[in-house]
Structure formats: C-alpha cells, structure tokens
Design a protein around this motif. Structure first.
Motif, PDB file in Angstrom:
ATOM      1  N   VAL A  78      -7.086  -1.197  -3.954  1.00  0.00           N
ATOM      2  CA  VAL A  78      -8.180  -0.698  -3.109  1.00  0.00           C
ATOM      3  C   VAL A  78      -9.022   0.314  -3.893  1.00  0.00           C
ATOM      4  O   VAL A  78     -10.258   0.262  -3.905  1.00  0.00           O
ATOM      5  CB  VAL A  78      -7.628  -0.057  -1.816  1.00  0.00           C
ATOM      6  N   GLY A  79      -8.340   1.228  -4.605  1.00  0.00           N
ATOM      7  CA  GLY A  79      -9.058   2.224  -5.402  1.00  0.00           C
ATOM      8  C   GLY A  79      -9.949   1.560  -6.431  1.00  0.00           C
ATOM      9  O   GLY A  79     -11.122   1.918  -6.582  1.00  0.00           O
ATOM     10  N   LEU A  80      -9.405   0.558  -7.116  1.00  0.00           N
ATOM     11  CA  LEU A  80     -10.194  -0.116  -8.156  1.00  0.00           C
ATOM     12  C   LEU A  80     -11.337  -0.925  -7.550  1.00  0.00           C
ATOM     13  O   LEU A  80     -12.402  -1.066  -8.154  1.00  0.00           O
ATOM     14  CB  LEU A  80      -9.289  -1.027  -9.001  1.00  0.00           C
ATOM     15  N   SER A  81     -11.127  -1.443  -6.343  1.00  0.00           N
ATOM     16  CA  SER A  81     -12.172  -2.275  -5.753  1.00  0.00           C
ATOM     17  C   SER A  81     -13.348  -1.430  -5.269  1.00  0.00           C
ATOM     18  O   SER A  81     -14.372  -1.968  -4.867  1.00  0.00           O
ATOM     19  CB  SER A  81     -11.602  -3.131  -4.617  1.00  0.00           C
ATOM     20  N   LEU A  82     -13.203  -0.104  -5.351  1.00  0.00           N
ATOM     21  CA  LEU A  82     -14.330   0.766  -4.993  1.00  0.00           C
ATOM     22  C   LEU A  82     -15.187   1.103  -6.207  1.00  0.00           C
ATOM     23  O   LEU A  82     -16.192   1.813  -6.106  1.00  0.00           O
ATOM     24  CB  LEU A  82     -13.806   2.069  -4.371  1.00  0.00           C
ATOM     25  N   LEU A  83     -14.784   0.592  -7.384  1.00  0.00           N
ATOM     26  CA  LEU A  83     -15.476   1.022  -8.606  1.00  0.00           C
ATOM     27  C   LEU A  83     -16.879   0.458  -8.734  1.00  0.00           C
ATOM     28  O   LEU A  83     -17.748   1.071  -9.349  1.00  0.00           O
ATOM     29  CB  LEU A  83     -14.641   0.659  -9.837  1.00  0.00           C
ATOM     30  N   GLY A  84     -17.125  -0.732  -8.133  1.00  0.00           N
ATOM     31  CA  GLY A  84     -18.488  -1.264  -8.153  1.00  0.00           C
ATOM     32  C   GLY A  84     -19.423  -0.290  -7.458  1.00  0.00           C
ATOM     33  O   GLY A  84     -20.479   0.088  -7.983  1.00  0.00           O
ATOM     34  N   LEU A  85     -18.984   0.156  -6.295  1.00  0.00           N
ATOM     35  CA  LEU A  85     -19.755   1.151  -5.547  1.00  0.00           C
ATOM     36  C   LEU A  85     -19.905   2.443  -6.353  1.00  0.00           C
ATOM     37  O   LEU A  85     -20.975   3.047  -6.405  1.00  0.00           O
ATOM     38  CB  LEU A  85     -19.043   1.441  -4.219  1.00  0.00           C
ATOM     39  N   ALA A  86     -18.808   2.853  -7.008  1.00  0.00           N
ATOM     40  CA  ALA A  86     -18.846   4.088  -7.798  1.00  0.00           C
ATOM     41  C   ALA A  86     -19.899   3.974  -8.905  1.00  0.00           C
ATOM     42  O   ALA A  86     -20.628   4.933  -9.175  1.00  0.00           O
ATOM     43  CB  ALA A  86     -17.472   4.374  -8.397  1.00  0.00           C
ATOM     44  N   LEU A 102     -14.876   8.467 -15.772  1.00  0.00           N
ATOM     45  CA  LEU A 102     -13.418   8.456 -15.722  1.00  0.00           C
ATOM     46  C   LEU A 102     -12.915   9.288 -14.535  1.00  0.00           C
ATOM     47  O   LEU A 102     -12.002   8.905 -13.814  1.00  0.00           O
ATOM     48  CB  LEU A 102     -12.852   9.020 -17.024  1.00  0.00           C
ATOM     49  N   ALA A 103     -13.547  10.437 -14.322  1.00  0.00           N
ATOM     50  CA  ALA A 103     -13.139  11.290 -13.213  1.00  0.00           C
ATOM     51  C   ALA A 103     -13.343  10.565 -11.877  1.00  0.00           C
ATOM     52  O   ALA A 103     -12.516  10.665 -10.973  1.00  0.00           O
ATOM     53  CB  ALA A 103     -13.915  12.605 -13.240  1.00  0.00           C
ATOM     54  N   VAL A 104     -14.445   9.804 -11.770  1.00  0.00           N
ATOM     55  CA  VAL A 104     -14.701   9.076 -10.528  1.00  0.00           C
ATOM     56  C   VAL A 104     -13.645   7.988 -10.324  1.00  0.00           C
ATOM     57  O   VAL A 104     -13.157   7.776  -9.209  1.00  0.00           O
ATOM     58  CB  VAL A 104     -16.136   8.478 -10.535  1.00  0.00           C
ATOM     59  N   VAL A 105     -13.257   7.303 -11.410  1.00  0.00           N
ATOM     60  CA  VAL A 105     -12.217   6.278 -11.310  1.00  0.00           C
ATOM     61  C   VAL A 105     -10.915   6.909 -10.814  1.00  0.00           C
ATOM     62  O   VAL A 105     -10.275   6.406  -9.884  1.00  0.00           O
ATOM     63  CB  VAL A 105     -11.974   5.599 -12.688  1.00  0.00           C
ATOM     64  N   VAL A 106     -10.538   8.017 -11.431  1.00  0.00           N
ATOM     65  CA  VAL A 106      -9.291   8.681 -11.033  1.00  0.00           C
ATOM     66  C   VAL A 106      -9.378   9.112  -9.572  1.00  0.00           C
ATOM     67  O   VAL A 106      -8.433   8.939  -8.809  1.00  0.00           O
ATOM     68  CB  VAL A 106      -9.009   9.902 -11.946  1.00  0.00           C
TER      69      VAL A 106
END
Lengths: 310, 266
Positions: B165-173, B111-115
């Motif tokens: 853009v933030g959400l589209s980085l979640l795969g990488l996260a 969750l912290a990484v998503v935020v």
C-alpha cells in the motif's frame, strides 16, 4: 570574485545589466545601492540561486556555476535576511544546515556549532526555538550559519539589518576580525557610515548598472575636493579666491566662511589660497580641505529622489 | 544527508500527528465493531465483517478504509510540502548555497517521501494489529481463497500488504513533488496534489471513462488484498507497482528538470 557582463532580465526589465565587478582577495568590499538597484539579484546570481541571462562569473578563482560544488563550501552567505525552521531551536537549525551538504563532519559538528553561536553572542538563546527569536537574534543566527566552517569568502546581504546599536558594533568588530584573518568579505548595505568604517573597497549600483567601484580612497578622490576657509571678511576673501581662478566659489557671510572647488592640477592648492588671502589682508582663522563623504558621493551617483526608481 | 532529512521530517509535529491519526483509524474501527457488533457477512468495507472473528483483520480493514483518501491525503501533504515548504520558509536558498546540490536535494526529499509513505501504511497496519489483538481473539488467518495461514504468516502478509500500500502511493507522491517544484506555496501544492486524488477517484468511478482507468494511479490501490490468496495472485499488485514506477519516472523527471533549472527567488 569577478563578474563579467553579468546580466539578469525578468521579462523586459533588466534587473542587473552588464555588471563587471572585481573583488580582490582579502578585501572588505562594500556593495552599495538604493533599494531595487539590483544588489540582491546580483548576490543571488553569484551564489547560483538564479542563472544569469548573460555574462559569466567566478568565485575564489573558480568558474561558476560549474565549480559550485567546490567553491560554495568555502563561501559563507547571508542572503536577503536569515531563514530558518521556526519549530527548531537555534542550535538544531544550525545542525540541520551543517548536515545538509559537504564538509559538515559530524565529529566536529557540535563543537563548530557552539563556536559559531559564541562568535555571534547567541549561546544563551541557543536552545530557544527560532520562532521566539527577535529580528536581531535571527540575524545573528544567520551569521552563525555562515560561520559554521572556515570560509574564504563571506557574502553578507545587509548583515546588521534589525540589530540594536551594540549588535551592530559587535558585528562590525566580527567582520574586522574575520577580515584580519584573511577572509574576503562582500558586504551589501545601505548604511553608508558602516561601509565607510569597515570597508576597504566599495561599488555602487543603481537601476541595475554598476556606477563606480574601487578602493574607498579612489572613490573619494573621484569626488571633488573643496577648500573651506574661516575668515574675518568673507566677501573680500571670495573675491580673492575668484581672482585666483578657482571655480564654484561659495561665500557664507553669516558663518564667516568661504569655500571653493579645488581641482587637481587647477590654478591653486590650499596652501596658495591661504597665502593669497593673508597677503590680501584677510585674517584666516581656519583652513581645511574637505573631501565629500561617501554619502554625498552616493547621492551624487544615484540621485536625490526618495521614491524607488522602479 | 538523507539521515538528517529523515530525522528532520519525522520530528515535525504535523508528520507525527498524521502517523498517530493513521494508527488510530483501525483502532476506532475495532472499537466500533466491538461495541456495535460487526456488519453482516459480506457487508461494509472489505475485511470488516471478519474483525470480530480474528483481530488481524482490523489491520486489513484499516488499510481498506484508509487507502482511498486518508493515506493519499497525508502523502499529498508531505510530498507537496517537500520543496515548496523549504521555498516558502526561505530555507531553500540556504540549503542550495550550502551547497546541497539541486539533484541531490531532490533525491533526498524523494527518499524521505518514500519512507513516509511506507511508514504511514505501516502505522495503519500496526494500529489494526494492536487494537485487534487487544479486543478480539487472534488466530490462524482465513485467507480469501478459503485456505488459512498460520498467525505468524497472516501477520507477515498483513505487514507486507501495508508495504505494498505504501509503495502504491508513490505515483501520487511523484505528482506531489513535481507540483511542489512548480509553485512556491506548500499549502497550494498540497491542495493540488490532493485534488489529483479526488480527480482520479472520480474518473475511476465513471464507467464511460473505462479506457482511462488502467492509467490512474489509484486504479489498483485495493490489489493488496491479493496477498491473502493462496497462492498469491500477483497480477493486480504487479500492474499497480509497475504503474507507480511509470508515474515516478515521468513526474520524477519533470520535477528534476524543473528544479535543477529554476530560479530560486524565495
């Protein structure tokens, strides 16, 4: 706290092999062993950090690891030295850990943190960053973290490591206080004098095996007692003791001392030795029954060598 | 616990520095355009040629410049550090004996990484909006399909673009967190995670590997521009977010399987 056949293998090596520990409630239990004997591995298993290859264990009467969520909040632990965030102050570090699990009520947090800091004598340095702490201060903060909430069991791995003599004394007193409040304490150490001073029970590990455990009195009784007599004529006294049927008679003419093993139920006790010596015309200036120190027992159990066993 | 984790993350100097740098990237772009003049229409990174007409575009140009590497790099740092960082400090063993619960700890970290991801993209957008408003006229935003939106609508779409853009980085996260559960070194986890970004960008640029392109987490990273169409075409964004969900499911499950069973020796 009870373990049954607790075993951990790393590949071929059995770091801990079939350990059956039994730590009674309310005990101050000293967990002894040379470096690399499997003490820390055992502690890691007890806390659920690593899973055993075989065997089972319970904490506070609860089967682990299933009961970890209910048992662990009542257990305070210091495992293999303290570990904190270097960029946070001592106080903020405690707050971080308090917030990271159950039972960390926010309303009482600040008060509990101050109480824990005061208890380990760290109040003055609470606002300093952990990075700037000395080894002894770090160790104290680790203890404070273990004391954030009331605990029924404390598992402390080398709690006085790196502390100055005053610190060591304070920690010893702290442990005595906690024990007198009824907290069970499981203490690993290789400082035998320390164990001897505060523990009620002890166990000795070597190369992954549990060699002995019990109350300190039981452990000491397992070692052979000796009678040690100060006399005017050691060689004659030695002959008399040997004639009595005592084994392992040792004569030290220079010191004016003879000693011999006193086996329980053997041919003679200390009083009989004294009487026979006096009747044999030997002047007795002192007489003592000597039990081996924990250190001698420890060395007898784990061997003399200085090199790590593996 | 999640609140404490967020506070813990955003207190860190490295995280704050990253957010400030991300904020400054579009500021730098805007200053450069102000000093040197914008590129000819249609030249340079998308939206850059519009900046001198309308400051709002500084935010969009900033996102375009940051998305291929800068933003993913900072996400790789935070995700790679998530578990491996605690392991290397030794604090992981105290969190686990607290007990935080392994699954719960992983969820809180995720969750912290998503935020962080969304906050990082928003930092870029806010930097662009601030610099654009300070240096250039702002007004109704001319969209990509020729219609213009009111200023408020344009800013809203820009911020929404940042969230996308933030959400589209979640795969990488998710990849980063999985790597972080595998190895004990936070720097190693960050490097490996950043390496997957480079690898994805390389594969994406080789036409012969076209069959793999739709499966790369980076393939539709520029789809956020579709938010400036009227009506919005959701195809690219939808495909992108769906792909991210897939990555999160696969690598999240792998991270969970690994982290809940592994021996914590650090």
């Amino acid at each position: 706290m009870v373990t049954e056949g607790l075993t951990k293998r790393f590949g071929e090596l059995a770091a801990v092999d079939g350990v059956d520990l039994s730590v009674p409630a309310g005990a101050v239990f000293g967990f002894l062993g040379p470096n690399g004997s499997g003490k820390t591995t055992t502690i890691r298993m007890l806390l659920g950090l690593i899973s055993p290859t075989a065997g089972s264990w319970s904490l506070l009467g609860r089967e682990m690891p299933a009961a970890a969520e209910v048992a662990l909040p009542r257990v305070g632990a210091l495992v293999e030295g303290p570990a904190f965030y270097p960029w946070l102050s001592g106080r903020d570090n405690l707050a971080r850990f308090d917030a990271a699990g159950p039972d960390g009520q926010r309303a009482s947090r600040a008060a509990r943190i101050e109480a824990a800091l005061a208890r380990v004598g760290l109040t003055a340095a609470a606002a300093k960053r952990y990075r700037a702490y000395s080894l002894g201060m770090r160790q104290r903060l680790g203890l404070a973290c273990a004391l954030l909430r009331p605990r029924e069991l404390l598992i402390l791995d080398e709690p006085t490591n790196g502390m100055d003599p005053q610190g060591t004394r304070e920690i010893r007193n702290l442990i005595r206080d906690l024990a007198s409040d009824g907290t069970t304490i499981f203490l690993s150490s290789h400082l035998l004098s320390e164990i001897e001073q505060i523990c009620t029970h002890a166990a000795v590990m070597s190369q992954g095996h549990l060699l002995a455990q019990g109350t300190l009195a039981e452990l000491r009784a397992a070692g052979e007692a000796r009678v040690r007599v100060g006399v005017d004529d050691p060689s004659r006294a030695g002959e008399i003791l040997a004639r009595l049927g005592l084994c392992d008679v040792h004569v030290a003419p220079a010191e004016g001392v003879v000693s011999a093993r006193l086996d329980a139920g053997g041919p003679a006790d200390a009083a009989r030795c004294c009487r026979e010596l006096v009747e044999g015309g030997v002047e007795v200036s002192s007489l003592a029954t000597v039990r081996p120190s924990l250190e001698e027992l420890f060395v007898a159990l784990t061997g003399e060598g200085f090199d790590v066993a593996r | 616990m999640w609140r404490a984790e967020l506070r813990h993350l955003f207190r860190r100097t490295v995280v704050r520095v990253q957010l400030v740098v991300l904020f400054l990237v579009p500021v730098l772009l805007a200053v450069a355009v102000k000093l040197a003049g914008g590129p000819a229409d249609g030249q340079g990174p998308s939206f850059l040629d519009e900046v001198s007409h309308n400051g709002v575009f500084a935010a969009l140009a900033g996102l375009t410049v940051c998305i291929p590497f800068f933003l993913p790099l900072t996400v790789a740092v935070v995700a790679g550090d998530s578990i491996a960082g605690e392991a290397s400090l030794g604090t992981l063993r105290y969190l686990l004996t607290r007990p935080s619960g392994r699954a719960r700890l992983l969820a809180v970290k995720a969750l912290a990484v998503v935020v962080y991801s969304v906050a990082a993209a928003l930092a870029v957008a806010l930097g662009g909006l601030a610099a654009g408003a300070a240096l250039f006229p702002v007004g109704p935003v001319l969209g990509l399909s020729g219609t213009s939106f009111s200023l408020a609508d344009g800013i809203g779409r820009t911020l929404l673009a940042a969230v996308v853009v933030g959400l589209s980085l979640l795969g990488l996260a998710a990849v980063g967190m999985f790597v972080s559960t595998l190895i004990g070194s936070p720097v190693g986890a960050m490097v490996i995670t950043a390496g997957t970004v480079v690898a994805a960008l390389v594969v994406d640029s080789v036409p012969q590997l076209a069959f793999a392109h739709p499966w790369l987490f980076s393939h539709d990273w520029l789809a956020f521009g579709d938010l400036l169409r009227s009506p919005v075409t959701w195809g690219g964004i939808g495909r992108d977010l769906l792909l991210q969900v897939g990555y999160v499911a696969v690598f999240g499950a792998a991270a969970w399987a690994r982290f809940t069973t592994r021996d914590v020796l650090a």
